[in-house]
Design an enzyme around this catalytic site. Sequence first.
Site, PDB file in Angstrom:
ATOM      1  N   TYR A 128      41.001  44.076  49.940  1.00 35.98           N
ATOM      2  CA  TYR A 128      41.514  43.073  49.157  1.00 35.98           C
ATOM      3  C   TYR A 128      43.015  43.254  48.678  1.00 35.98           C
ATOM      4  O   TYR A 128      43.584  42.182  49.337  1.00 35.98           O
ATOM      5  CB  TYR A 128      40.683  43.157  47.508  1.00 35.98           C
ATOM      6  CG  TYR A 128      39.476  42.421  47.511  1.00 35.98           C
ATOM      7  CD1 TYR A 128      38.797  42.159  48.420  1.00 35.98           C
ATOM      8  CD2 TYR A 128      39.205  42.063  46.019  1.00 35.98           C
ATOM      9  CE1 TYR A 128      37.692  41.494  48.247  1.00 35.98           C
ATOM     10  CE2 TYR A 128      38.061  41.344  45.742  1.00 35.98           C
ATOM     11  CZ  TYR A 128      37.125  41.087  46.979  1.00 35.98           C
ATOM     12  OH  TYR A 128      35.989  40.444  46.737  1.00 35.98           O
ATOM     13  N   GLU A 244      32.910  45.119  39.402  1.00 36.53           N
ATOM     14  CA  GLU A 244      33.834  46.201  39.736  1.00 36.53           C
ATOM     15  C   GLU A 244      34.440  46.425  38.339  1.00 36.53           C
ATOM     16  O   GLU A 244      34.606  47.703  37.753  1.00 36.53           O
ATOM     17  CB  GLU A 244      34.912  45.898  40.618  1.00 36.53           C
ATOM     18  CG  GLU A 244      35.834  47.085  40.723  1.00 36.53           C
ATOM     19  CD  GLU A 244      36.938  46.753  41.755  1.00 36.53           C
ATOM     20  OE1 GLU A 244      37.669  47.798  42.202  1.00 36.53           O
ATOM     21  OE2 GLU A 244      37.426  45.420  42.134  1.00 36.53           O
ATOM     22  N   SER A 383      44.929  44.556  37.073  1.00 34.19           N
ATOM     23  CA  SER A 383      45.783  45.427  36.260  1.00 34.19           C
ATOM     24  C   SER A 383      45.423  44.872  34.486  1.00 34.19           C
ATOM     25  O   SER A 383      44.958  43.765  34.544  1.00 34.19           O
ATOM     26  CB  SER A 383      47.018  45.300  36.560  1.00 34.19           C
ATOM     27  OG  SER A 383      47.709  44.002  36.095  1.00 34.19           O
ATOM     28  N   ASN A 384      45.686  45.806  33.783  1.00 33.43           N
ATOM     29  CA  ASN A 384      45.097  45.483  32.423  1.00 33.43           C
ATOM     30  C   ASN A 384      46.052  44.222  31.931  1.00 33.43           C
ATOM     31  O   ASN A 384      45.589  43.666  30.911  1.00 33.43           O
ATOM     32  CB  ASN A 384      45.332  46.893  31.551  1.00 33.43           C
ATOM     33  CG  ASN A 384      44.221  47.852  31.596  1.00 33.43           C
ATOM     34  OD1 ASN A 384      43.379  47.428  32.729  1.00 33.43           O
ATOM     35  ND2 ASN A 384      44.203  48.789  31.154  1.00 33.43           N
TER      36      ASN A 384
END
Length: 398
Positions: A128, A244, A383-384
């Site tokens: 990815y 995921e 990412s958060n």
Amino acid sequence: MDLRFTPEEEAFRDEVRAFLADKLPAHLSRKVKHGLAMTKADMEEWHGILHAKGWLASHWPERHGGPGWTVVQRSIFEDESARANAPRIVPFGVNMLGPVLIKYGSDEQCQRILPRILDGTDWWCQGYSEPGAGSDLASLKTSAVRDGDHYVVNGQKTWTTLGQYADWIFCLVRTDPTAKAQEGISFLLIDMKSPGIEVRPIVLLDGDPEVNEVFFTDVRVPVANLVGEENKGWTYAKYLLTYERTNIAGVGSSIAAFDRLKSIAGLLTRGGRPLADDPLFAARLARIEIDLANMATTNMRVIAAAANGGAPGAESSMLKIKGTEIRQAITALTRRAYGPYAQPFIPEALEDGYNGEPVGPEDAGSAAPTYFNYRKLSIFGGSNEVQKNIISKMIVGL
């Protein structure tokens, strides 16, 4: 909403515990408990044990070789496995590609690929991220140009976990450079033995080449290896990432790690008293325990909703954010608990059978490398910061 387990589910928990007590090899659980390096043979051993039991692909339907478990049973199995210090199931084939093929792949692809994932014949990795396309995955540049019955692939993937072991890689590739970013991407399955593929290891702070760069130069891939429709790969990628992100939350793993942290705090001393009795350290423990209890309850709500036919949306992003923050907090506090014993480590001490001079308690050797390794959790899988944007769009429409 009733978040309690039914008597049947409690009986299933007992069955899982009995299986783990009987079949989980002691040398594998010891490695997991003490943070020792897991070899490919270790991972294959546990993979084979679960496959023999029929419990490897816990969320696959029975017609494809799964156990046909409910979402609650899957959650129980994952929690109990973490508490027993079982190795994680390598996720790329079983937990990522498998569900995508079952939902979007052709019958031929399912019949050809799924059995080889189950029996361990083929190891998969994920293609990815790229050097310029991580959290902004839609900007990926790896191209696949149609040439008769093949695609010709050129480009680069990075942070490819365990790519050095993989037989195959599932890739997002750009098949229509003129389309809008998400609309020109396809999902392609590529044999890692194909001419034109080069794998280069990336050595992490803990000294382990866990991730890799993968280069594609005029790699020819049969059109039959396209999953679903051309230029619809973004849809399949989002479906995969839901699995995921929920897995990254790692509720069971966090509970097991926190239990070990509390045990450490009760054994180690500062100034002649248990570390757990230190007011500042106890406050930090309490903060993590509160957050962990709240996340576990949220996870149960998601599971209960899924059991009634619901599908996780923003909740998977919420669990990913909070779950990774908690896991990082646990490793940070574990490192703090060991103090000078968690100083820069001896890489050989993470190898099973190391006979050198011990430095502090047995778990101390893995405290620093685990802390540094887990810095990645809030970045990979989206990412958060990106997850917060997803939550904003899905819930408040911003």
